[in-house]
Design a protein around this motif. Structure first.
Motif, PDB file in Angstrom:
ATOM      1  N   LEU B  63      -1.329  27.738  45.468  1.00 24.28           N
ATOM      2  CA  LEU B  63      -2.214  28.592  44.676  1.00 24.28           C
ATOM      3  C   LEU B  63      -1.605  29.993  44.562  1.00 24.28           C
ATOM      4  O   LEU B  63      -1.690  30.800  45.490  1.00 24.28           O
ATOM      5  CB  LEU B  63      -3.590  28.656  45.360  1.00 24.28           C
ATOM      6  N   TRP B  64      -0.954  30.235  43.427  1.00 24.23           N
ATOM      7  CA  TRP B  64      -0.366  31.562  43.218  1.00 24.23           C
ATOM      8  C   TRP B  64      -1.481  32.571  42.968  1.00 24.23           C
ATOM      9  O   TRP B  64      -2.407  32.299  42.217  1.00 24.23           O
ATOM     10  CB  TRP B  64       0.568  31.530  42.003  1.00 24.23           C
ATOM     11  N   VAL B  65      -1.367  33.717  43.583  1.00 27.83           N
ATOM     12  CA  VAL B  65      -2.365  34.762  43.325  1.00 27.83           C
ATOM     13  C   VAL B  65      -1.670  36.035  42.848  1.00 27.83           C
ATOM     14  O   VAL B  65      -0.540  36.321  43.233  1.00 27.83           O
ATOM     15  CB  VAL B  65      -3.226  35.081  44.573  1.00 27.83           C
ATOM     16  N   ASN B  66      -2.369  36.733  41.974  1.00 21.45           N
ATOM     17  CA  ASN B  66      -1.830  37.984  41.466  1.00 21.45           C
ATOM     18  C   ASN B  66      -2.575  39.151  42.102  1.00 21.45           C
ATOM     19  O   ASN B  66      -3.797  39.222  42.049  1.00 21.45           O
ATOM     20  CB  ASN B  66      -1.966  38.030  39.943  1.00 21.45           C
ATOM     21  N   VAL B  67      -1.803  40.035  42.712  1.00 20.21           N
ATOM     22  CA  VAL B  67      -2.438  41.169  43.379  1.00 20.21           C
ATOM     23  C   VAL B  67      -1.995  42.499  42.768  1.00 20.21           C
ATOM     24  O   VAL B  67      -1.937  43.517  43.461  1.00 20.21           O
ATOM     25  CB  VAL B  67      -2.211  41.121  44.918  1.00 20.21           C
ATOM     26  N   ASP B  68      -1.702  42.460  41.440  1.00 22.26           N
ATOM     27  CA  ASP B  68      -1.424  43.732  40.757  1.00 22.26           C
ATOM     28  C   ASP B  68      -2.646  44.639  40.893  1.00 22.26           C
ATOM     29  O   ASP B  68      -2.522  45.853  41.045  1.00 22.26           O
ATOM     30  CB  ASP B  68      -1.124  43.496  39.267  1.00 22.26           C
ATOM     31  N   ASP B  69      -3.827  44.032  40.789  1.00 20.51           N
ATOM     32  CA  ASP B  69      -5.055  44.758  41.116  1.00 20.51           C
ATOM     33  C   ASP B  69      -5.492  44.347  42.517  1.00 20.51           C
ATOM     34  O   ASP B  69      -5.220  43.229  42.953  1.00 20.51           O
ATOM     35  CB  ASP B  69      -6.173  44.396  40.125  1.00 20.51           C
ATOM     36  N   GLU B  70      -6.181  45.231  43.195  1.00 22.72           N
ATOM     37  CA  GLU B  70      -6.704  44.878  44.516  1.00 22.72           C
ATOM     38  C   GLU B  70      -7.758  43.774  44.347  1.00 22.72           C
ATOM     39  O   GLU B  70      -8.398  43.664  43.299  1.00 22.72           O
ATOM     40  CB  GLU B  70      -7.312  46.109  45.178  1.00 22.72           C
ATOM     41  N   PRO B  71      -7.924  42.941  45.379  1.00 18.17           N
ATOM     42  CA  PRO B  71      -8.811  41.780  45.254  1.00 18.17           C
ATOM     43  C   PRO B  71     -10.251  42.150  44.852  1.00 18.17           C
ATOM     44  O   PRO B  71     -10.847  43.062  45.411  1.00 18.17           O
ATOM     45  CB  PRO B  71      -8.796  41.176  46.663  1.00 18.17           C
ATOM     46  N   LYS B  72     -10.741  41.387  43.867  1.00 16.18           N
ATOM     47  CA  LYS B  72     -12.123  41.565  43.410  1.00 16.18           C
ATOM     48  C   LYS B  72     -12.947  40.342  43.833  1.00 16.18           C
ATOM     49  O   LYS B  72     -12.408  39.247  43.965  1.00 16.18           O
ATOM     50  CB  LYS B  72     -12.169  41.675  41.888  1.00 16.18           C
ATOM     51  N   VAL B 153     -11.132  43.009  52.562  1.00 16.71           N
ATOM     52  CA  VAL B 153     -11.594  44.089  51.683  1.00 16.71           C
ATOM     53  C   VAL B 153     -11.668  43.615  50.230  1.00 16.71           C
ATOM     54  O   VAL B 153     -10.706  43.080  49.694  1.00 16.71           O
ATOM     55  CB  VAL B 153     -10.659  45.307  51.794  1.00 16.71           C
ATOM     56  N   LEU B 154     -12.818  43.786  49.620  1.00 19.47           N
ATOM     57  CA  LEU B 154     -13.023  43.306  48.253  1.00 19.47           C
ATOM     58  C   LEU B 154     -13.739  44.363  47.408  1.00 19.47           C
ATOM     59  O   LEU B 154     -14.619  45.069  47.902  1.00 19.47           O
ATOM     60  CB  LEU B 154     -13.897  42.045  48.269  1.00 19.47           C
ATOM     61  N   THR B 155     -13.346  44.424  46.154  1.00 20.77           N
ATOM     62  CA  THR B 155     -14.060  45.287  45.227  1.00 20.77           C
ATOM     63  C   THR B 155     -15.051  44.419  44.459  1.00 20.77           C
ATOM     64  O   THR B 155     -14.660  43.458  43.802  1.00 20.77           O
ATOM     65  CB  THR B 155     -13.081  45.972  44.264  1.00 20.77           C
ATOM     66  N   GLY B 156     -16.320  44.740  44.608  1.00 24.78           N
ATOM     67  CA  GLY B 156     -17.365  43.982  43.918  1.00 24.78           C
ATOM     68  C   GLY B 156     -17.916  44.802  42.774  1.00 24.78           C
ATOM     69  O   GLY B 156     -17.454  45.916  42.527  1.00 24.78           O
ATOM     70  N   PRO B 157     -18.902  44.253  42.067  1.00 24.36           N
ATOM     71  CA  PRO B 157     -19.489  44.997  40.948  1.00 24.36           C
ATOM     72  C   PRO B 157     -20.161  46.280  41.426  1.00 24.36           C
ATOM     73  O   PRO B 157     -20.261  47.240  40.673  1.00 24.36           O
ATOM     74  CB  PRO B 157     -20.506  44.018  40.364  1.00 24.36           C
ATOM     75  N   GLU B 158     -20.607  46.297  42.661  1.00 27.35           N
ATOM     76  CA  GLU B 158     -21.345  47.459  43.145  1.00 27.35           C
ATOM     77  C   GLU B 158     -20.610  48.311  44.160  1.00 27.35           C
ATOM     78  O   GLU B 158     -20.923  49.470  44.351  1.00 27.35           O
ATOM     79  CB  GLU B 158     -22.676  47.003  43.775  1.00 27.35           C
ATOM     80  N   LYS B 159     -19.651  47.721  44.850  1.00 22.40           N
ATOM     81  CA  LYS B 159     -19.011  48.481  45.927  1.00 22.40           C
ATOM     82  C   LYS B 159     -17.667  47.882  46.293  1.00 22.40           C
ATOM     83  O   LYS B 159     -17.393  46.715  46.004  1.00 22.40           O
ATOM     84  CB  LYS B 159     -19.925  48.507  47.153  1.00 22.40           C
ATOM     85  N   LYS B 160     -16.846  48.716  46.943  1.00 19.73           N
ATOM     86  CA  LYS B 160     -15.638  48.213  47.586  1.00 19.73           C
ATOM     87  C   LYS B 160     -15.973  48.115  49.065  1.00 19.73           C
ATOM     88  O   LYS B 160     -16.138  49.127  49.744  1.00 19.73           O
ATOM     89  CB  LYS B 160     -14.466  49.167  47.364  1.00 19.73           C
TER      90      LYS B 160
END
Lengths: 357, 357
Positions: B63-72, B153-160
């Motif tokens: 499962l390749w994952v892209n982490v150009d952006d921090e995990p959401k 650590v995850l960035t969600g719709p409301e918070k990191k």
């Protein structure tokens, strides 16, 4: 090269007074209706405050152990029988409270409850077949590293050797620096030196890697603060962490000449581990010049009088057995002296060292 | 006072080349007949040598994952769906290979395979109900401490905010210093600074105890050897251990002002964690005078040009959100400034700091 996949303790709690959380920590393990626990505790605490603080439930067993002598396989077998006789079910946990010997007994009993036969059959490496009963440690003495190690050192009819296995490692360690506050001065010194010495052996050894180095270096630094720096604060906390780090540093390294020789001493004379290491280390400046020098500074500052002339009354047979036991620990010698260790640490050399002790 | 009962990684293997033992390490987990594993790997390794070295079995999923952006959280949910769609059974293991973001994605997927709903519902402390699927980490970048932490650590719709829980902790970590040898220079620096900075925050914080202090001090020492000492050897090994120790030091401490502000920056601008911390730390000399001074020495020696003027084009609304996110992390501020932190780190103060960045 094959690296060891190091099994860690599952949970660690650290803090002054954290012993008060022991009951809460054990609670999730008391699942079954008839669930019970064994508290394996050094009998020096009989009638002491600590006895009253043990979170003993109705069905629990309080198992006093005597560690005037270092743990023997026969004693482990006896304790295991006592625990088995206490109930028709296995305990949900074995909690060791005490120093290295008491913790080792708790580990050993937790293993022997689920593995048939005598503990002497499991002295060696990875001979244990079945997982142990859940087991936890509450050190009341710091330095041995028994709280993190994958062994439980035992003297059997044929050898002094641990039951080394991943199953030996504690599931839980409770590090409460308040519990080591009242350790007698000499005992604190000798047990602390066990930590100092095994870190020197590990750092000077040929097996070292950066994992063990990082832990070992910090453990030595902490020992220096505890035993050489009069201005250092929180010495109980520091000694407890030194012991933990010292134990972790052995993960990818090995002890050396001092531990090997002290095993011989202890096998014949019953010398306790910490004092035995201290006695031996004082004669090893040719192998560990810096370490022995600093050790002597520590001993002097703490006004320690090392016992002398321990071996003078030994028979030739006893001396030869002592040498055989010490030289039987090949990995320790290889770590100290390299693959050609046998050309350096001959029986004659070992004998001349022992004769000076 | 209540102390945290710290959950440790079950197994650690350390050594150059120990990645070669991964297949053998996973073998005992492939028990069921239809057993399969998911390897969650950073897509920068597509077509690289490491891809060929993954011990992929027939039924396994890469499962390749892209982490150009921090995990959401949305990305975690998507990846979890992909894994669920791959087979009718759950995988026997989730193996994360990469830096902090990839390891965090692996942790998050392993948790979401056994916990219903969206990952955003679990952002917080101890909200996870069910144990995760067995999960292992192979860091290819060192500094974040993600390999030992109890969060993802995850960035969600409301918070990191992370999914903090004992179940988050990896079952296995494979520390092979050879895998970080080829990390680009700037990235190595920024990720290393994540470690350096969280140790400074931890050591200067009010939550500190001797457990965290012992780990944090050694991690800083190792960072100094790696980033300030041209003669130091085995820098990859040292940086890997610094990251491990830095992560362990957080057990009984907390990060501080820098991490709090960097979370705000990252929430609005998507700034990656390591570089975000570095940018912020450069403006925090009033809180961490010694640490910032040494950080600047390290940056200078490594010819790092920190990005400037990141916040100049922000709308007022964005700025206010950034402040709200940063000041929402009360434990971090309390650790840095004590219980009265709100009188010191006002919205105006935070705004003036952000405006300089």
């Amino acid at each position: 090269m094959i690296f060891r996949n190091f099994k860690m303790i599952s949970n660690v709690i650290f803090g002054r007074g954290c012993f008060n959380q022991l009951d809460e920590i054990l609670e999730p393990k008391r699942t079954a209706k008839d669930s019970w626990m064994v508290f394996v505790i050094d009998d020096v605490f009989q009638g002491k405050e600590l006895e009253q603080r043990i979170p003993l439930h109705d069905k629990d067993m309080l198992l006093w152990v005597n560690v005037d002598d270092e743990p023997k396989t026969s004693y482990v077998d006896l304790l295991t029988e006592k625990v088995k006789a206490y109930s028709t079910t296995l305990p949900s946990g074995v909690i060791g409270i005490g120093g290295g010997s008491s913790m080792d007994l708790a580990k050993a009993v937790s293993l022997m409850l689920t593995n048939p036969g005598s503990s002497q059959e499991y002295q060696g490496w990875d001979l244990i077949k079945n997982p142990a009963v859940y087991h936890a440690a509450v050190p009341t003495l710091s330095g041995t590293g028994a709280e993190v190690s994958r062994t439980t050192v035992l003297t059997g009819p044929e050898k002094k050797l641990g039951m080394n296995s991943d199953y030996t490692v504690f599931d839980q360690v409770v590090l409460d620096p308040e519990l080591i506050r009242d350790v007698p001065h000499d005992q604190q010194f000798y047990t602390g030196m066990d930590c100092y010495i095994h870190c020197v052996e590990s750092l000077e050894g040929t097996y070292l890697n950066q994992f063990s180095k990082s832990y070992g270096e910090k453990a030595i630094e902490l020992c220096r603060e505890v035993f050489l720096d009069d201005t250092a604060e929180d010495k109980d906390d520091k000694l407890m962490m030194a012991s933990f780090f010292g134990g972790m540093s052995i993960a990818y390294s090995q002890v050396g000449a001092c531990h090997a020789l002290s095993y011989g001493l202890s096998y014949i004379l019953g010398t306790h581990h910490g004092i035995g290491c201290s006695i031996v280390f004082d004669y090893l400046e040719e192998f560990y010049p810096e370490g022995v020098k600093e050790f002597r500074q520590m001993a002097e500052r703490h006004k320690i009088k090392l016992p002398r002339n321990l071996t003078k009354d030994l028979t030739d047979e006893q001396m030869e057995t002592m040498i055989t036991v010490a030289l039987g620990l090949a990995p320790l010698w290889e770590n100290c002296l390299g693959p050609d260790w046998q050309t350096i640490m001959t029986r004659d050399k070992a004998r001349s060292l022992f004769k000076r002790m």
